[in-house]
Structure formats: C-alpha cells, structure tokens
Design an enzyme around this catalytic site. Sequence first.
Site, PDB file in Angstrom:
ATOM      1  N   SER A   1     -10.148  -1.287   6.670  1.00 23.65           N
ATOM      2  CA  SER A   1      -9.437  -0.889   5.444  1.00 23.65           C
ATOM      3  C   SER A   1      -8.708  -2.018   4.723  1.00 23.65           C
ATOM      4  O   SER A   1      -8.339  -1.868   3.569  1.00 23.65           O
ATOM      5  CB  SER A   1      -8.439   0.230   5.761  1.00 23.65           C
TER       6      SER A   1
ATOM      7  N   SER B   1      -9.480   1.478   2.920  1.00 24.03           N
ATOM      8  CA  SER B   1      -8.546   2.324   2.201  1.00 24.03           C
ATOM      9  C   SER B   1      -7.470   1.544   1.440  1.00 24.03           C
ATOM     10  O   SER B   1      -6.740   2.124   0.649  1.00 24.03           O
ATOM     11  CB  SER B   1      -7.867   3.277   3.194  1.00 24.03           C
TER      12      SER B   1
ATOM     13  N   LYS C   1       0.844  -1.201   0.000  1.00 24.91           N
ATOM     14  CA  LYS C   1       0.000   0.000   0.000  1.00 24.91           C
ATOM     15  C   LYS C   1       0.882   1.254   0.000  1.00 24.91           C
ATOM     16  O   LYS C   1       1.980   1.245   0.569  1.00 24.91           O
ATOM     17  CB  LYS C   1      -0.887  -0.053   1.244  1.00 24.91           C
TER      18      LYS C   1
END
EC number: 3.5.1.99
Length: 513
Positions: free
Chosen positions: A203, A179, A104
């Site tokens: 997330s 996310s 990420k």
Amino acid sequence: MQRARNRRADGLQRAEEAVLQYKKSRPGTDPALILAMSLSELTNSLQEGLLSPEDVFYSYMEKTLDVNKDLNCCTGILLESFDQLTSVASNKEGLLYGVPVSIKENYSYKNHDCSCGVVVNLEQPAEKDSVIVEVLKRQGAIPFVKTNLPQALLNYDCSNPIYGQSLNPHNLQKTPGGSSGGEGALVGGGGSLLGFGSDVGGSIRIPCSFCGICGLKPTPGRLSSLGIQPIYRGQKSVPSCPGPMARDVDSLALAMQALLCDHMFSLDPTVPPIPFNKQIYQSSKPLRIGYLESDGYTQPSPSMTRGIREVKALLEQAGHTLVPYSPLKINYVLHDLLIRGILADGGTSLIKKLEGGPLDPCLRPQVIPYYFPTWLKKTLSFLLKPLVSSPHQHAAVEDYIHETVSEWRRLNIDVLLCPMIGPAFNFDYCGVLSYTILYNLLTFPAGVVPVSTVTAEDEEELRHYEGIFKDHWDKLFKQGLPVAVQCIALPWQDELCLRFMKEVEQLVKQSRK
C-alpha cells in the site's frame, strides 16, 4: 457522508483564503523556487534562515490546493497547521524544522476522523495524535493535509463513497494506486515534499510505483503504529506498517532518521530503541545482490521486466555482484499463508465495517464473495481450499521466514532486486499482489525506486501478454507511465535497504545523463 464532504470543502476554502491573504502580504515570494528544492536543500535553507517556514508552508499549501483540484487526493486540510506554523520557530533544532508534511487519512490527528473510507468510522474524531504525528511535530515538521485512500484500505485503487476517486498525476485515466493512493498522487503531483502512508500488501509501494516516486515499507515494528487505524484489528500473519513517501531516497532516509529518536521510543516502548544508522546508509562497499525477473506466479508486464534488466546491468557495471534468485514455494505461500492469514475470518470483520454505507466500485469485485451465505462459503471452501486459518498458521509463517533467510544465507546475498507492480492500472482493477505482499509476510523492509517510463516497445509487447495462468485477472493488466523496481533487505536492515535504493537511484540518474 455529506457532512464529511462539507467539512472538507470548508477546510479547502479557508486554506485558499489564507493563501490569497498571505500572497498579498508577501508579493516578492517565489513559490516555484521553493517547490523545486529537494528536502535536504529545503531543510538546510530553513535551518540557516535563508527561507522562512511561512514562505515554505504557504507555497506548499497553494500547490496542494491546485493539485487536489485536478487529482482529488485530499480528504481535508488540517487547519490546526496554521496555528502550529506560528509556534514552529521555537523548535529550530528539529531535523524537519519548518517542513510541511502530508499524512494518509488513517493516521490519527486530534479532532479529525480516521474513516478508512467507510461510513461507520465517520464522526468519531481522534482523541489525540498518532505517535508518528506527535514525533513529526516534535521534529519541527508541520502536518498540513490528510490524503485519500480506498474504501476499507485493502485495494490497488484509491476510491471511496465519501471522498470519491483519486487520479494519477501522470495520466488522469489511471489510478494512483492504493491504499496510500492520495499520498502517492499528492507527492507525485508536487503538492507535498514528504508524505506518510501505511503498507499491508504493497500500500506504500504500489502508489509510489504508479506515481513515479520513492517509498519505504520498513521492518514492521521499526516505526510506531500507535494511532494508525487499520480497517480491522487483530490480523497478525501479514503485518501492516507505516512508512515515508517522497521524491527521492535521501528524503526517506531523513524521515526515518527524524522518527527513530528517543521521543518515539519513549512514547511507544514496544518499538526497539534503534536509532538510524547513517554509517550503513552512507556505505559504498560493493554488494552481493539477488535478483529475479519473475516470481513464477504473476507474469511481469514488459516494462517491469525491462526495468529489472536495465538496473541489473547498471549495478554490474558499478562493480556489484548479481545472483539469480527465486522466491521459495510461491504458490503455497500465496494460497495457504497469505490468503488464510488476511481472510482468516472469511471476511466477516471487513463486512461489518462496510455496514450502513454504499459499496465503492473499486471494492465490489473483491468483497462480493464475502457476502455469500455460510452454506455456500463452506461448499466452496471444501471444493477449493479452506480459507480458515489453522492453529499452525503462525508456526508455518515463522518456518517460511526462516527458510527464506536460510536461502539468502546459502546464496550469500546482502539485498534483493525484484520487479515492482506497474505501470499504473486502470480504475477498479483487482488482482494478485504476489510481488509486494510476500515481503509483508516475511517482515523484510522493501522500498521502491522509479527507474524508467513505459516505451513504445513495451506497449507493443503487451499485445502478446497472456499471464502465467491465462485467466481473467491477467487480461486486465494495463499500461501506464512510470516504471519502478523494488529493493529488499533482511529484517531490521532498513538502512541497508535505503542504501541499496540510493545506489539504484544514483546509477539510473547517471545513465540518463
């Protein structure tokens, strides 16, 4: 912002050129064969010398470039990975030897930004790798790409003004979730075998549910968070934590085993030196499982309810005991503990991070109230409920954790089966996170396993969906494709959580056959 986009475009182009050059030099390589392998099959083939790290790396690099063209899920190729590839042969003992992994965008990687999708964080490259990246490299893995996230992280969607909107691999009209949405899209689209995200309210789990893959939010503190950037620091009530995302549960277990090693424990002494317990993960003793169809706060979609009922039936047929369960004080927890905890400063820290750049549409409905003048905020707080954390906030959270553990003990349950938000929403959806964020507050490990896909009957039932509160947010609940369930265990029992996930995964596979 334009320079960041140019850097991404340049990296993608250079990677594309390198892939073409490699394919010319190795015309006999079959990428389809490599891409079809599970992580355990791939690691075995690499260890035994049946596959070369170069063939694996370039197969996944090519696939990632293709997936990104459709889904816009990558924020940049880590060009250093080409250099690492040439030296990786020296560490054949690593559990992830030769495995390309995605990370990420908020994971620190030396000389690369961790923007979190906000302009003020651009052009502040990390001085060193995050602990997880360093340990992955030590275990022979090759981090090769960074993936997209929503502006300021705290969102169901995956869009920011720098890198744009990411799309769902199963339906381009849907969000991949947030996310860790770029990770979910890339792994779900076949461009990565193993990815790493972070989870503060769902997330990791939401993108896994929306994109049809597996993911684990471990116990906070089990893995090192050093070098993983939050949008703002100091929020302790609802802890964030990193975790793996992959196509199957065995891959998550291997990732945890690789990370829970002496190297991580020495790099970050705040992490308890507890290696991965394979015996618990491989256990087959019958479980006593709590389950719920609804948390009493957010009405589950028809497919969420059906997913739970089908998995419950499979577990009972396999000899496990299922016990009805209800989360304690859900209204109080969401309003008094969760909202007060995350927004203890009235959103001030978040607003500061958004200065100097445009506001992404996916974030606008969520943050507009934070910009209200102080007098209006105070009036609304008085009329509604104060959003300011009291000195007893953390004590109340501790009490709630102990009450919940006591309830588990009273029911004598080992693990919990509960609905998982989904299927994938439309873009710009903003709503409550009751099914996921509760387990961040409780610090319980929580994993997601895909179990089904939306049926015509689910769609028909959805026409009558009203929601528990029948309010604006309930009317925005829309359908997508994959359907998942959530598996929960008590703190530090991450291996048991994974063992339960594996049980669900295997039973679903058998029932399909």
